[in-house]
Design a protein around this motif. Structure first.
Motif, PDB file in Angstrom:
ATOM      1  N   TYR A 179       0.833  -1.203   0.000  1.00 27.88           N
ATOM      2  CA  TYR A 179       0.000   0.000   0.000  1.00 27.88           C
ATOM      3  C   TYR A 179       0.871   1.257   0.000  1.00 27.88           C
ATOM      4  O   TYR A 179       0.596   2.210  -0.719  1.00 27.88           O
ATOM      5  CB  TYR A 179      -0.916  -0.004   1.221  1.00 27.88           C
ATOM      6  CG  TYR A 179      -1.714   1.269   1.392  1.00 27.88           C
ATOM      7  CD1 TYR A 179      -2.880   1.475   0.679  1.00 27.88           C
ATOM      8  CD2 TYR A 179      -1.282   2.273   2.251  1.00 27.88           C
ATOM      9  CE1 TYR A 179      -3.607   2.634   0.815  1.00 27.88           C
ATOM     10  CE2 TYR A 179      -2.001   3.434   2.398  1.00 27.88           C
ATOM     11  CZ  TYR A 179      -3.156   3.622   1.685  1.00 27.88           C
ATOM     12  OH  TYR A 179      -3.869   4.784   1.818  1.00 27.88           O
ATOM     13  N   ASN A 205       3.984   1.530  -0.950  1.00 32.43           N
ATOM     14  CA  ASN A 205       4.948   1.585  -2.044  1.00 32.43           C
ATOM     15  C   ASN A 205       4.226   2.000  -3.318  1.00 32.43           C
ATOM     16  O   ASN A 205       3.696   1.171  -4.036  1.00 32.43           O
ATOM     17  CB  ASN A 205       5.614   0.223  -2.224  1.00 32.43           C
ATOM     18  CG  ASN A 205       6.609   0.238  -3.357  1.00 32.43           C
ATOM     19  OD1 ASN A 205       7.052   1.290  -3.790  1.00 32.43           O
ATOM     20  ND2 ASN A 205       6.962  -0.939  -3.841  1.00 32.43           N
ATOM     21  N   ASN A 206       4.232   3.295  -3.596  1.00 34.58           N
ATOM     22  CA  ASN A 206       3.579   3.740  -4.824  1.00 34.58           C
ATOM     23  C   ASN A 206       4.497   3.602  -6.022  1.00 34.58           C
ATOM     24  O   ASN A 206       4.105   3.870  -7.140  1.00 34.58           O
ATOM     25  CB  ASN A 206       3.065   5.171  -4.692  1.00 34.58           C
ATOM     26  CG  ASN A 206       4.153   6.166  -4.392  1.00 34.58           C
ATOM     27  OD1 ASN A 206       5.318   5.819  -4.297  1.00 34.58           O
ATOM     28  ND2 ASN A 206       3.767   7.416  -4.220  1.00 34.58           N
ATOM     29  N   GLY A 207       5.731   3.159  -5.774  1.00 32.21           N
ATOM     30  CA  GLY A 207       6.645   2.890  -6.880  1.00 32.21           C
ATOM     31  C   GLY A 207       6.785   4.096  -7.779  1.00 32.21           C
ATOM     32  O   GLY A 207       7.169   5.168  -7.347  1.00 32.21           O
ATOM     33  N   GLY A 208       6.439   3.891  -8.993  1.00 33.45           N
ATOM     34  CA  GLY A 208       6.519   4.994  -9.936  1.00 33.45           C
ATOM     35  C   GLY A 208       7.884   5.055 -10.604  1.00 33.45           C
ATOM     36  O   GLY A 208       8.917   4.820  -9.972  1.00 33.45           O
ATOM     37  N   ASP A 246       1.767   3.888 -13.775  1.00 32.38           N
ATOM     38  CA  ASP A 246       2.152   3.587 -12.390  1.00 32.38           C
ATOM     39  C   ASP A 246       1.165   4.194 -11.405  1.00 32.38           C
ATOM     40  O   ASP A 246       0.758   3.548 -10.442  1.00 32.38           O
ATOM     41  CB  ASP A 246       3.563   4.092 -12.098  1.00 32.38           C
ATOM     42  CG  ASP A 246       4.640   3.188 -12.646  1.00 32.38           C
ATOM     43  OD1 ASP A 246       4.344   2.003 -12.906  1.00 32.38           O
ATOM     44  OD2 ASP A 246       5.783   3.659 -12.814  1.00 32.38           O
ATOM     45  N   GLN A 247       0.778   5.443 -11.653  1.00 33.22           N
ATOM     46  CA  GLN A 247      -0.189   6.102 -10.763  1.00 33.22           C
ATOM     47  C   GLN A 247      -1.551   5.416 -10.813  1.00 33.22           C
ATOM     48  O   GLN A 247      -2.171   5.179  -9.770  1.00 33.22           O
ATOM     49  CB  GLN A 247      -0.335   7.580 -11.128  1.00 33.22           C
ATOM     50  CG  GLN A 247       0.869   8.409 -10.771  1.00 33.22           C
ATOM     51  CD  GLN A 247       0.744   9.847 -11.267  1.00 33.22           C
ATOM     52  OE1 GLN A 247      -0.168  10.171 -12.015  1.00 33.22           O
ATOM     53  NE2 GLN A 247       1.679  10.695 -10.852  1.00 33.22           N
ATOM     54  N   HIS A 289      -1.334   2.060  -9.026  1.00 32.74           N
ATOM     55  CA  HIS A 289      -1.287   2.229  -7.568  1.00 32.74           C
ATOM     56  C   HIS A 289      -2.680   2.522  -7.010  1.00 32.74           C
ATOM     57  O   HIS A 289      -3.071   1.979  -5.978  1.00 32.74           O
ATOM     58  CB  HIS A 289      -0.309   3.338  -7.187  1.00 32.74           C
ATOM     59  CG  HIS A 289      -0.153   3.513  -5.720  1.00 32.74           C
ATOM     60  ND1 HIS A 289       0.399   2.542  -4.913  1.00 32.74           N
ATOM     61  CD2 HIS A 289      -0.498   4.526  -4.900  1.00 32.74           C
ATOM     62  CE1 HIS A 289       0.395   2.963  -3.665  1.00 32.74           C
ATOM     63  NE2 HIS A 289      -0.137   4.157  -3.627  1.00 32.74           N
ATOM     64  N   GLN A 290      -3.441   3.368  -7.702  1.00 35.57           N
ATOM     65  CA  GLN A 290      -4.813   3.654  -7.263  1.00 35.57           C
ATOM     66  C   GLN A 290      -5.701   2.420  -7.382  1.00 35.57           C
ATOM     67  O   GLN A 290      -6.583   2.204  -6.560  1.00 35.57           O
ATOM     68  CB  GLN A 290      -5.401   4.804  -8.074  1.00 35.57           C
ATOM     69  CG  GLN A 290      -4.764   6.134  -7.782  1.00 35.57           C
ATOM     70  CD  GLN A 290      -5.228   7.210  -8.752  1.00 35.57           C
ATOM     71  OE1 GLN A 290      -5.939   6.939  -9.708  1.00 35.57           O
ATOM     72  NE2 GLN A 290      -4.784   8.434  -8.520  1.00 35.57           N
ATOM     73  N   LYS A 318      -4.765  -0.774  -7.092  1.00 37.48           N
ATOM     74  CA  LYS A 318      -4.445  -1.843  -6.153  1.00 37.48           C
ATOM     75  C   LYS A 318      -4.678  -1.464  -4.690  1.00 37.48           C
ATOM     76  O   LYS A 318      -4.596  -2.322  -3.819  1.00 37.48           O
ATOM     77  CB  LYS A 318      -2.996  -2.307  -6.334  1.00 37.48           C
ATOM     78  CG  LYS A 318      -1.953  -1.333  -5.844  1.00 37.48           C
ATOM     79  CD  LYS A 318      -0.565  -1.922  -5.992  1.00 37.48           C
ATOM     80  CE  LYS A 318       0.453  -0.960  -5.404  1.00 37.48           C
ATOM     81  NZ  LYS A 318       1.769  -1.535  -5.309  1.00 37.48           N
ATOM     82  N   ARG A 319      -5.009  -0.224  -4.395  1.00 40.52           N
ATOM     83  CA  ARG A 319      -5.153   0.221  -3.006  1.00 40.52           C
ATOM     84  C   ARG A 319      -6.342  -0.370  -2.249  1.00 40.52           C
ATOM     85  O   ARG A 319      -6.187  -0.732  -1.079  1.00 40.52           O
ATOM     86  CB  ARG A 319      -5.249   1.736  -2.961  1.00 40.52           C
ATOM     87  CG  ARG A 319      -3.946   2.413  -3.239  1.00 40.52           C
ATOM     88  CD  ARG A 319      -4.078   3.887  -3.192  1.00 40.52           C
ATOM     89  NE  ARG A 319      -3.632   4.326  -1.869  1.00 40.52           N
ATOM     90  CZ  ARG A 319      -3.460   5.564  -1.545  1.00 40.52           C
ATOM     91  NH1 ARG A 319      -3.725   6.516  -2.403  1.00 40.52           N
ATOM     92  NH2 ARG A 319      -3.037   5.888  -0.351  1.00 40.52           N
ATOM     93  N   CYS A 336      -2.706  -2.843 -15.782  1.00 40.78           N
ATOM     94  CA  CYS A 336      -1.573  -3.645 -15.311  1.00 40.78           C
ATOM     95  C   CYS A 336      -0.861  -4.321 -16.480  1.00 40.78           C
ATOM     96  O   CYS A 336       0.377  -4.337 -16.540  1.00 40.78           O
ATOM     97  CB  CYS A 336      -2.042  -4.675 -14.292  1.00 40.78           C
ATOM     98  SG  CYS A 336      -0.694  -5.640 -13.575  1.00 40.78           S
TER      99      CYS A 336
END
Length: 198
Positions: free
Chosen positions: A17, A19-22, A55-56, A59-60, A62-63, A133
């Motif tokens: 959660y 780790n937004n990576g990017g 990536d953004q 991340h949204q 998978k939250r 994804c």
């Protein structure tokens, strides 16, 4: 044990959660950055913007399962701490029916873990099957980057294993609470008999 299992579940959900990576586009700065931070494997221009956007979005996407997992794990952690505190203050000794309530709640929680695990893995699979994804995975693979596959990661699997462990821990806790209640009843009968004999 219940506290430990729920704490591990919260950690396993909290790590992905947070780790937004990017994609960090340092190679587009040119010069030494180009060679040191990726060179030919770096995304530049429109590709870099698209990767950042994906990536953004990912991340949204998978939250929600992680938020649900952390919320449930937190509530169950508070419950386990409350039961632990009741035991420390010897409440079950003074009022044994508390043990029956604990046994019932532990049984329900243990059985409730099963649909919660199913929901968790179904939602995770929906996330990994999403076109966002798969497009993100293809872009990263085109430059030879690894670790961006649309499949369960280690934290997802560990969280699931700790969830399965939680089923057994809470059901075992229910069994132990019933046994403790029976022991308390027998102890009180013995004390009553001893008092009557004197």
């Amino acid at each position: 044990m219940e506290i430990f299992v729920n704490l591990l579940i919260i950690i396993c959900a909290g790590v992905p959660y947070s780790n937004n990576g990017g994609y960090r586009d340092l190679a587009s700065l040119g010069g030494i950055y180009y060679y040191h931070f990726g060179g030919a494997n770096a995304f530049t221009g429109a590709d870099a913007d698209r990767v950042k956007e994906l990536d953004q979005l990912f991340h949204q996407l998978k939250r929600p399962p992680y938020v649900f997992t952390m919320a449930c794990g937190g509530v169950l952690l508070i419950y386990a701490c409350a039961m632990f505190a009741l035991g420390i203050f010897r409440v079950p000794f003074r009022w044994p029916p508390v043990l029956l309530g604990e046994a019932l709640l532990n049984l329900l929680i243990g059985l409730g873990y099963i649909p919660a695990l199913a929901f968790y893995f179904i939602k995770q699979q929906e996330t990994y099957n999403n076109p966002i994804c798969t497009e993100r995975e293809k872009l990263y693979k085109s430059k030879g980057h690894k670790g961006f596959e649309c499949q369960f990661n280690g934290a997802d699997i560990a969280g699931g294993l700790f969830g399965v462990l939680g089923v057994f821990v809470f059901i075992l806790g229910a069994v132990l609470a019933v046994r403790a209640f029976r022991s308390m009843q027998e102890l009180k009968k013995q004390r009553k008999n001893e008092d009557n004999n004197f």
